[in-house]
Design a protein around this motif. Structure first.
Motif, mmCIF file in Angstrom:
data_model
loop_
_atom_site.group_PDB
_atom_site.id
_atom_site.type_symbol
_atom_site.label_atom_id
_atom_site.label_comp_id
_atom_site.label_asym_id
_atom_site.label_seq_id
_atom_site.Cartn_x
_atom_site.Cartn_y
_atom_site.Cartn_z
ATOM 1 N N GLU A 39 0.814 -1.206 0.000
ATOM 2 C CA GLU A 39 0.000 0.000 0.000
ATOM 3 C C GLU A 39 0.858 1.272 0.000
ATOM 4 O OE1 GLU A 39 -1.708 0.949 3.601
ATOM 5 O OE2 GLU A 39 -3.044 2.449 2.788
ATOM 6 N N ILE B 31 -9.255 -2.191 -1.331
ATOM 7 C CA ILE B 31 -10.138 -1.329 -0.545
ATOM 8 C C ILE B 31 -11.294 -2.141 0.007
ATOM 9 C CG2 ILE B 31 -11.759 0.585 -0.732
ATOM 10 C CD1 ILE B 31 -9.801 1.931 -2.580
ATOM 11 N N GLU B 34 -10.041 -4.262 2.942
ATOM 12 C CA GLU B 34 -9.798 -3.497 4.153
ATOM 13 C C GLU B 34 -11.082 -2.977 4.782
ATOM 14 O OE1 GLU B 34 -6.802 -2.674 5.857
ATOM 15 O OE2 GLU B 34 -6.113 -4.366 4.670
ATOM 16 N N SER B 35 -12.124 -2.818 3.959
ATOM 17 C CA SER B 35 -13.352 -2.269 4.542
ATOM 18 C C SER B 35 -14.267 -3.376 5.052
ATOM 19 C CB SER B 35 -14.083 -1.392 3.518
ATOM 20 O OG SER B 35 -14.353 -2.120 2.359
ATOM 21 N N MET B 247 -7.311 9.363 8.026
ATOM 22 C CA MET B 247 -6.584 8.131 7.735
ATOM 23 C C MET B 247 -5.213 8.101 8.405
ATOM 24 S SD MET B 247 -6.713 5.250 6.600
ATOM 25 C CE MET B 247 -7.892 4.780 5.362
ATOM 26 N N SER B 258 -10.995 0.750 9.248
ATOM 27 C CA SER B 258 -11.680 0.099 8.137
ATOM 28 C C SER B 258 -12.930 0.877 7.730
ATOM 29 C CB SER B 258 -12.010 -1.356 8.468
ATOM 30 O OG SER B 258 -13.003 -1.426 9.433
ATOM 31 N N TYR B 261 -11.841 3.049 4.979
ATOM 32 C CA TYR B 261 -11.801 2.316 3.717
ATOM 33 C C TYR B 261 -13.206 2.148 3.153
ATOM 34 C CZ TYR B 261 -6.894 1.103 3.437
ATOM 35 O OH TYR B 261 -5.534 1.167 3.287
#
Lengths: 321, 290
Positions: A39, B31, B34-35, B247, B258, B261
């Motif tokens: 990332e 994404i 992570e969410s 963030m 999260s 995200y």
């Protein structure tokens, strides 16, 4: 033809989405740290923390708090300009150019980068939380300085004509929105909205303010969130009716443009901060997971030396030594 | 030999195409991954129908609604301000100046698109916010209006460039005919060119909208970033500002982390929907012209 291909691409996308949902639950947790590194492509590949001397690592990476970053950056500039190559620092080191990289992204980012090993040192402008300590079994902390938050207002703010001191209770009422206008604070003041300026709610500064002053009370939702401490101070300088927790360092850099109020009768001075009687303060830490390598130790020694501490003081913070 | 060269070339472009599409998918996939903890942990009702964003409170609530509202409000308002100006500008450039000047002017307008958004944000903070404070008697000028005005300036070049292209196309098709019929220039613009370019104007608006929703820095600097429901002269926080602000400091792998995200995922989906709509309209529009 063209339409078909676009539709098929979207179908594939949907399919992968659907697969992703189910695969996610089964994915083993070890994969996470690997992807995490992907990332942050701008950070160069991080070397192992412990290295044999023959693979001497001439780079030191810092990441984290935007409050501490300029301090470390400035100290490292002096360090690099003073020594240039590592063998000048210590004769046992090879003749390699010194490289210290500092990037800012907030205290949380600092801890995160140490956990996922994208940097050697994390810069943290608050105490390290217990939940974070669990992920850092070999945590070492170096206290570089102390930053205090002062209650800053514009020098033209009429409140200064009435009082130079706010009680903790008044501060809570101002920041929670119970006092909507300055008139609510004191009847002689104008009926203008109190513009509360804060940093982002997850940030180190806000956390300190929350725990030291607000307790369980929430800061009002329509407060302005400044993206940096600089922006917060700028807002106070530009707006007569603004109030915010400005960092002690920045207030010292903007003497005369920001007026500070006492908290419970105690002024934010260097003495009061070190003594601990001024309560809104936070430590500035460099953290590392594991043992220091020799060059890292040499750099930290320099930071803690008189020259390093002088920079901390010049930047307006209270040096640790 | 020639075949071989062509074969190599083909492989290279195929790899390029595959790599770039994989990259898009990877971003999306990452994404989403992570969410996931957020979507699993938090009830759907909570992130759409509660009304406040307090991820770190002892009684946390996560509502994206104020941010989604603010993002759409600011972007639509900006488009509404920018479109009439851009269309007027495009008509002027294609009908009322000669080609040489219009090219020069157009290149200057294009240059606006190249100015970094943080510069716009800075100017907005110093000039626009101050201006609103003075003229609208606001205690502080950070507002939806400030964000929309600033954004409209940033979107201006995108709409102008797109529209002018279509106007010139329309001019080439119809202008000689309408002149020979003795129809005035203004009538041609109003009754022939504008209807002809209607679809194109719309598509350009929507593409600009996609860009507007994603704009972070400039908007973040002038809207005050308060996670409350947006009002024209009140403060607001857009989804990109939310992510950018929080963030860096969100505790790694926490629910807060999260949830950000998740906000990003919602943003991507919003933009995707907009792009698809633009694509569909563009397709039907082009067919009609032919």
């Amino acid at each position: 033809m063209k339409r078909n291909s676009i539709i098929s691409i979207m179908l594939v996308l949907m399919l992968i989405l659907a697969v992703g949902c189910t695969a996610e639950q089964a994915a083993p947790p070890e994969q996470e740290s690997e992807q995490e590194q992907a990332e942050l492509p701008e950070v160069p590949e991080t070397p192992e923390v412990e290295e044999p001397i023959d693979e001497f690592n001439s780079q030191i990476l810092f990441n984290g708090s935007s409050t501490l970053a300029p301090v470390i950056a400035s100290i490292s500039t002096n360090f690099i300009e003073g020594f240039v190559t590592w063998d000048k620092v210590d004769a046992s080191f090879p003749e390699k150019n010194i490289a210290v990289y500092v990037s800012a992204g907030g205290s949380g980012q600092g801890v995160k980068s140490v956990i996922d090993k994208t940097s050697d040192f994390g810069m943290v402008a608050r105490t390290v939380k217990d939940s974070e300590k669990e992920q850092l079994p070999e945590l070492q902390e170096f206290l570089i300085g102390i930053d205090a938050l002062t209650l800053g207002v514009n020098p033209n703010n009429p409140v200064l004509t009435v009082k130079d001191d706010l009680t903790k209770d008044e501060i809570v009422k101002i920041f929670s929105g119970e006092y909507k206008t300055w008139k609510d604070l004191d009847a002689s003041l104008p009926d203008k909205e109190i513009i509360v300026v804060t940093r982002d709610i997850g940030g180190g500064a806000h956390e300190v303010f929350q725990s030291k002053i607000m307790g369980d009370v929430e800061v009002k939702a329509d407060a302005i969130q400044a993206p940096s401490m600089g922006a917060l101070v700028t807002k106070i300088i530009e707006n007569e009716y603004a109030i915010g927790y400005a960092s002690f360092g920045l207030v010292n850099q903007n003497l005369g443009k920001v007026a500070t109020l006492k908290v419970d009768g105690i002024e934010a001075t260097k003495e009061n901060i070190i003594e601990g009687s001024y309560i809104i303060q936070r430590p500035l830490l460099a953290i590392i997971n594991g043992e220091l390598t020799e060059p890292q130790q040499a750099f930290i020694d320099y930071v803690m030396s008189e020259e390093g501490m002088k920079v901390v003081e010049e930047m307006g913070f209270v040096p640790a030594k | 030999m020639k075949d071989f060269k062509e074969y190599i070339f083909r492989i290279i472009i195929t790899i390029g195409a595959v790599l770039s599409s994989i990259l898009v998918l990877l971003v999306f996939f990452y994404i989403l991954k992570e969410s996931m903890p957020f979507f699993r942990e938090v009830n759907f009702k909570e992130y759409f129908f509660s009304d406040s964003w307090k991820p770190l409170s002892s009684n946390p609530s996560y509502s994206f609604l104020p941010m989604i509202g603010a993002s759409l409000y600011i972007s639509f308002l900006a488009i509404l301000i920018a479109t009439p100006l851009s269309v007027g500008c495009g008509l002027f450039l294609s009908f009322n100046t000669n080609n040489k000047y219009s090219k020069i002017i157009l290149s200057f307008i294009d240059m606006i698109a190249g100015i970094p958004s943080v510069i716009f944000g800075f100017l907005g903070l110093v000039l626009l916010v101050k201006f609103l404070e003075k003229n609208l008697d606001m205690v502080t000028g950070e507002s939806v209006l400030a964000g929309a005005l600033l954004l409209s300036v940033m979107l201006f070049p995108y709409i102008v460039t797109g529209c002018t292209e279509t106007f010139v196309k329309g001019k080439n098709i119809y202008y000689a005919a309408s002149q020979s019929l003795g129809v005035s220039k203004w009538y041609t613009m109003r009754r022939i060119i504008l209807p002809f370019a209607r679809k194109s104007i719309f598509v350009n608006m929507i593409l600009a909208l996609g860009r507007a929703i994603g704009e972070t820095m400039a908007v973040m600097m002038v809207t005050g970033n308060s996670p409350i429901f947006p009002r024209l002269l009140g403060r607001a926080e857009t989804i990109p500002s939310l992510i950018a602000l929080e963030m860096g400091t969100a505790t790694y792998k926490s629910l807060h982390y999260s949830s950000l995200y998740a906000a990003g995922l919602i943003l991507i989906i919003l933009v995707l929907i907009i792009q698809v709509i633009a694509y569909m309209i563009n397709k039907t529009g082009m067919r009609r012209i032919r």
